[in-house]
Design a protein around this motif. Sequence first.
Motif, mmCIF file in Angstrom:
data_model
loop_
_atom_site.group_PDB
_atom_site.id
_atom_site.type_symbol
_atom_site.label_atom_id
_atom_site.label_comp_id
_atom_site.label_asym_id
_atom_site.label_seq_id
_atom_site.Cartn_x
_atom_site.Cartn_y
_atom_site.Cartn_z
ATOM 1 N N ARG A 66 -74.457 62.296 31.023
ATOM 2 C CA ARG A 66 -74.742 61.567 29.791
ATOM 3 C C ARG A 66 -75.776 60.491 30.024
ATOM 4 O O ARG A 66 -76.265 59.884 29.102
ATOM 5 C CB ARG A 66 -73.461 60.925 29.251
ATOM 6 N N THR B 84 -78.708 56.228 24.999
ATOM 7 C CA THR B 84 -77.670 57.142 25.474
ATOM 8 C C THR B 84 -78.003 58.542 24.966
ATOM 9 O O THR B 84 -78.819 58.703 24.051
ATOM 10 C CB THR B 84 -76.270 56.737 24.966
ATOM 11 N N ASP C 187 -76.779 63.102 25.370
ATOM 12 C CA ASP C 187 -75.894 64.110 25.942
ATOM 13 C C ASP C 187 -76.702 65.312 26.371
ATOM 14 O O ASP C 187 -77.905 65.376 26.166
ATOM 15 C CB ASP C 187 -74.776 64.487 24.960
ATOM 16 N N GLU C 188 -76.008 66.272 26.963
ATOM 17 C CA GLU C 188 -76.741 67.387 27.556
ATOM 18 C C GLU C 188 -77.315 68.343 26.515
ATOM 19 O O GLU C 188 -78.088 69.230 26.864
ATOM 20 C CB GLU C 188 -75.854 68.125 28.566
ATOM 21 N N HIS D 115 -82.755 64.360 29.309
ATOM 22 C CA HIS D 115 -81.356 64.786 29.255
ATOM 23 C C HIS D 115 -81.194 66.281 29.455
ATOM 24 O O HIS D 115 -80.110 66.748 29.809
ATOM 25 C CB HIS D 115 -80.724 64.347 27.933
#
Length: 248
Positions: free
Chosen positions: A8, A113, A115-116, A156
């Motif tokens: 993350r 931030t 996510d994948e 990411h």
Amino acid sequence: MFNRERTRRHMTDGAFASPFPVEDPVALAALEVAQSGLAAAVRALADATVRTRVAAPDLAAVAEQVETLTARLLAEAQEGPLGLETDSAGRLRDHGNAMVGMRNPIAPPLVVTGDESGSTSCALTLGAGYEGPPGYVHGGIVAAVLDQVLGSVPAHLGLPGMTAYLNTTYRRPTPLGAPLHCRGWVERVDGWKVHARGEIRDAQDLVTAEAEALFVVPRWAREHLDRPTGDAAGTAPGGEAAQEPSAS
Ligand SMILES: CCCCC/C=C\C/C=C\C/C=C\C/C=C\CCCC(=O)SCCNC(=O)CCNC(=O)[C@H](O)C(C)(C)COP(=O)(O)OP(=O)(O)OC[C@H]1O[C@@H](n2cnc3c(N)ncnc32)[C@H](O)[C@@H]1OP(=O)(O)O
């Protein structure tokens, strides 16, 4: 050399493991606290410099003190930019980055931030030092925020790339001193190329600016990364699958 990891954390938050071991992580962690503390203090100084109404003699006295402090820092300083360094957690970090750099007082600093799936997000408030039109964020800063948050999308996915283009549309002025939210998401992955989109919304949830961008893993970096597998974000190289952001 660089292992792609599903995490993350953004590259600037150490999403990539460093190939260079740290000798004394405890001492480095203490140094990092001091470095980010200095950057925060200088950031506050910059903001105060823009907004202060104190009289000329006070301004001159403060300038003299600041010059003394600058000389103290330059007593031991490197010649050029920081580039990538290994942090106390053994991750690669770009502490000098103009948008997210922990050591950079010019950086807001953004905390991105993600996510994948490649969706990225960043809450931010920009102060008086980022002014363009009276009361509003400078258009170049708006683009820089979008560049960073959209640029975190390929990172990411394990495909850290450079911006080939960033097309920004300014829908309405972006207010200073009020909470903003920037998001980025994958439009399409095509081998070493990642097409991303994103937007900034104001506190009323109105879009102030949006962008579409292409990020390309530079040829010189490709040998250090996994070959694109096509599984990132549910897309195949050259595939058409799009990642729309979920409503927030
Ligand atoms: C070692 C591992 C780590 C390395 C990491 C390296 C970089 C990553 C850095 C940070 C990532 C982390 C977080 C990012 C966060 C924020 C983002 C901020 C990003 C920036 O602030 S970054 C500064 C501004 N940015 C530049 O300073 C770029 C200057 N530029 C170049 O460095 C080259 O120009 C480059 C690299 C773009 C491509 O060069 P190249 O030699 O690697 O590849 P090439 O030219 O062959 O293009 C390959 C395929 O992209 C297509 N393509 C290229 N350009 C296009 C365009 N404009 N329009 C449409 N298509 C384009 C070609 O048509 C071909 O397509 P096809 O393969 O289909 O034929």
